[in-house]
Structures are given as C-alpha cells and as structure tokens.
Motif scaffolding. Sequence first.
Motif, PDB file in Angstrom:
ATOM      1  N   TRP A 170      35.180  34.797  39.544  1.00 59.24           N
ATOM      2  CA  TRP A 170      35.957  34.386  38.381  1.00 59.24           C
ATOM      3  C   TRP A 170      35.395  33.053  37.894  1.00 59.24           C
ATOM      4  CZ3 TRP A 170      39.627  36.988  35.709  1.00 59.24           C
ATOM      5  CH2 TRP A 170      40.180  38.121  36.328  1.00 59.24           C
ATOM      6  N   ILE A 171      35.134  32.979  36.598  1.00 60.97           N
ATOM      7  CA  ILE A 171      34.776  31.709  35.972  1.00 60.97           C
ATOM      8  C   ILE A 171      36.051  31.140  35.355  1.00 60.97           C
ATOM      9  CG2 ILE A 171      33.452  30.626  34.108  1.00 60.97           C
ATOM     10  CD1 ILE A 171      31.422  32.914  34.471  1.00 60.97           C
ATOM     11  N   TYR A 172      36.306  29.860  35.589  1.00 61.88           N
ATOM     12  CA  TYR A 172      37.477  29.259  34.960  1.00 61.88           C
ATOM     13  C   TYR A 172      37.125  27.875  34.428  1.00 61.88           C
ATOM     14  CZ  TYR A 172      38.417  26.660  39.363  1.00 61.88           C
ATOM     15  OH  TYR A 172      38.335  25.845  40.464  1.00 61.88           O
TER      16      TYR A 172
ATOM     17  N   TRP B 213      40.002  28.683  23.793  1.00 64.27           N
ATOM     18  CA  TRP B 213      38.831  29.266  24.434  1.00 64.27           C
ATOM     19  C   TRP B 213      38.729  30.758  24.144  1.00 64.27           C
ATOM     20  CZ3 TRP B 213      35.101  26.722  27.209  1.00 64.27           C
ATOM     21  CH2 TRP B 213      35.391  25.441  27.695  1.00 64.27           C
ATOM     22  N   THR B 214      37.503  31.237  23.965  1.00 61.20           N
ATOM     23  CA  THR B 214      37.225  32.667  24.019  1.00 61.20           C
ATOM     24  C   THR B 214      35.986  32.860  24.879  1.00 61.20           C
ATOM     25  OG1 THR B 214      35.944  32.580  21.951  1.00 61.20           O
ATOM     26  CG2 THR B 214      38.259  33.275  21.792  1.00 61.20           C
ATOM     27  N   GLY B 215      35.835  34.045  25.426  1.00 65.50           N
ATOM     28  CA  GLY B 215      34.688  34.322  26.283  1.00 65.50           C
ATOM     29  C   GLY B 215      34.312  35.777  26.220  1.00 65.50           C
ATOM     30  N   THR B 216      33.113  36.085  26.680  1.00 64.52           N
ATOM     31  CA  THR B 216      32.644  37.462  26.651  1.00 64.52           C
ATOM     32  C   THR B 216      31.498  37.622  27.629  1.00 64.52           C
ATOM     33  OG1 THR B 216      32.004  39.259  25.135  1.00 64.52           O
ATOM     34  CG2 THR B 216      30.912  37.133  24.826  1.00 64.52           C
TER      35      THR B 216
ATOM     36  N   THR C  77      44.284  22.078  36.001  1.00 58.93           N
ATOM     37  CA  THR C  77      44.868  23.361  35.597  1.00 58.93           C
ATOM     38  C   THR C  77      43.857  24.194  34.824  1.00 58.93           C
ATOM     39  OG1 THR C  77      47.035  22.304  35.436  1.00 58.93           O
ATOM     40  CG2 THR C  77      46.754  24.435  34.334  1.00 58.93           C
ATOM     41  N   PRO C  78      43.621  25.461  35.214  1.00 55.78           N
ATOM     42  CA  PRO C  78      42.707  26.325  34.455  1.00 55.78           C
ATOM     43  C   PRO C  78      43.216  26.570  33.038  1.00 55.78           C
ATOM     44  CG  PRO C  78      43.078  27.215  36.649  1.00 55.78           C
ATOM     45  CD  PRO C  78      44.080  26.101  36.451  1.00 55.78           C
ATOM     46  N   GLN C  79      42.288  26.565  32.091  1.00 53.76           N
ATOM     47  CA  GLN C  79      42.629  26.849  30.695  1.00 53.76           C
ATOM     48  C   GLN C  79      42.192  28.238  30.271  1.00 53.76           C
ATOM     49  OE1 GLN C  79      40.816  23.709  28.352  1.00 53.76           O
ATOM     50  NE2 GLN C  79      42.577  22.366  28.645  1.00 53.76           N
ATOM     51  N   TYR C  80      41.192  28.788  30.971  1.00 60.79           N
ATOM     52  CA  TYR C  80      40.658  30.093  30.569  1.00 60.79           C
ATOM     53  C   TYR C  80      39.979  30.737  31.772  1.00 60.79           C
ATOM     54  CZ  TYR C  80      38.261  33.682  27.862  1.00 60.79           C
ATOM     55  OH  TYR C  80      37.832  34.888  27.368  1.00 60.79           O
ATOM     56  N   LEU C  81      40.064  32.066  31.870  1.00 59.41           N
ATOM     57  CA  LEU C  81      39.469  32.824  32.967  1.00 59.41           C
ATOM     58  C   LEU C  81      38.572  33.919  32.422  1.00 59.41           C
ATOM     59  CD1 LEU C  81      42.643  33.386  35.187  1.00 59.41           C
ATOM     60  CD2 LEU C  81      40.661  32.024  35.847  1.00 59.41           C
ATOM     61  N   LEU C  82      37.445  34.146  33.103  1.00 58.57           N
ATOM     62  CA  LEU C  82      36.539  35.233  32.727  1.00 58.57           C
ATOM     63  C   LEU C  82      35.927  35.804  34.004  1.00 58.57           C
ATOM     64  CD1 LEU C  82      35.119  36.746  30.333  1.00 58.57           C
ATOM     65  CD2 LEU C  82      33.239  35.104  30.610  1.00 58.57           C
TER      66      LEU C  82
ATOM     67  N   ASN D 213      36.007  20.610  32.973  1.00 65.33           N
ATOM     68  CA  ASN D 213      35.023  21.176  33.880  1.00 65.33           C
ATOM     69  C   ASN D 213      35.060  22.700  33.873  1.00 65.33           C
ATOM     70  OD1 ASN D 213      36.057  18.441  35.351  1.00 65.33           O
ATOM     71  ND2 ASN D 213      33.867  18.736  35.660  1.00 65.33           N
ATOM     72  N   THR D 214      33.979  23.293  34.395  1.00 62.69           N
ATOM     73  CA  THR D 214      33.877  24.738  34.513  1.00 62.69           C
ATOM     74  C   THR D 214      33.463  25.080  35.936  1.00 62.69           C
ATOM     75  OG1 THR D 214      33.128  24.815  32.205  1.00 62.69           O
ATOM     76  CG2 THR D 214      32.859  26.820  33.518  1.00 62.69           C
TER      77      THR D 214
END
Length: 226
Positions: A17-19, A53-56, A2-7, A24-25
Amino acid sequence: NTPQYLLPCNIGGNRYWIYTTSANTYCVTITAGSAVHTDITHATPRTGVVNNWTGTLLSGIPILNTGDTSSVPMYWDLDVTHKFVNLSNWPASTYCKSLRSFKNYLIALNVTEGSTSYPWMVRWSHPADPGALPSSWDYTDATKDAGRTSIAQAGGQIIDGLQLRDSFMIYCEDSIWRVDLVGGVYIFNFTKVFGTSGALNSNCIVDVDGFHVVLTGSDVIVHDGQ
C-alpha cells in the motif's frame, strides 16, 4: 502522520500500500508478520490536502497527483530503494485536479495551464508502451495521439473520472460523460449520459462488478455507463 490517500500496488507478487500524509509518502507491506513502512517521499515533498489527491496505476506503475496548482504529478518505479519523482514528459506549467489511467493513456481532468484555469478541459497523453510511461503530452505534434478538448456544455466543472468496463467516465458537478476510444483523428468520442447527477468530490466513485457507485451532492447512484 495521518494518511491522506491510499493506493495499492504489487511488487514482485507482494502486496503493497502506498500512502501519503501532509508532507511524506510511504509504502507499506507485511514481512514476517510485521508491517514494514518505507519512506519514498519525493525530493520536493508534496503538501497535499485530504480529498484533493488522486492516483492511478499505469502498467502497474503508481502515479499520484496532489490536485493543486503548485505540484506536478509524480510516479514511483516500484524500487523500494528509490523515491517518487516527477512524472516523465509531463507538460511544463500544467496541473490538473484529477489524473487517471484509461487503457494505456493517462487522462488529466480540470486542467490549469500557466496561470489560466480550464475547469472543463480534458487532456490525454500519447499511449504508453507496455510497462512504460507516456512519451508525450504534446497535442500539437501530429505524430502523436496526445490531445485535449473542452466539455464546455457540461454546465459544472469537471470533478473526477474513472474507467468503467471498456469506457472512461467523466464526472462533472451536475453531469456524467462517457468517453470511448475510437481512434482516427479524434482518438476519443465524448457522450453525455446523465444531465442531472455528478460527483460530490474527487474519489467519490468506485467500480463494483462493472457498475459505478457514485456519491453525488444529494444522493448515491449506481449506473452501468448507459
């Protein structure tokens, strides 16, 4: 998993899309009508947690942060044959709850240095050159613009932050602060704009046409930074 974060990111004009999952990534894009998933997991897989998670993106470079005190931020060079690696020039034994970009700076929020937590601390990097990552986070180096400060009067710890128009907004548990680039000795100016609302958790703020829509602990608010 299951994805936890999307960027989202862009590679050579193609949308990716990075997830992240619990270990794993991946990056995924549509090729010839089919989704192609590529494993770009860091050599030391991040065991992140949903909502931490945070991303930028900084000059288009994806940067991810688990928000814990065991994994430093990581970045990807947009080459699908390469993996995520540790963020270049990141200070040793330092972690943050949220990592965001503002102009050509990276801003770390709610910082832990060594074994000491500083929930009101803001650290910022030296400004990065176009297409590059920051060369330093050393706030003791007078030749660099890196720095740190504490919003001790915030009342509640820092939760997250996000750029709004030409400013950066910092969201605490029960207050919101505007950060403006002023240059000179201080680099940034910090102004409290709301004292009764904050953010419920990380990633509870979104920019919509120059306004921030924010999920607070008890309401949903919209504001323009004033």
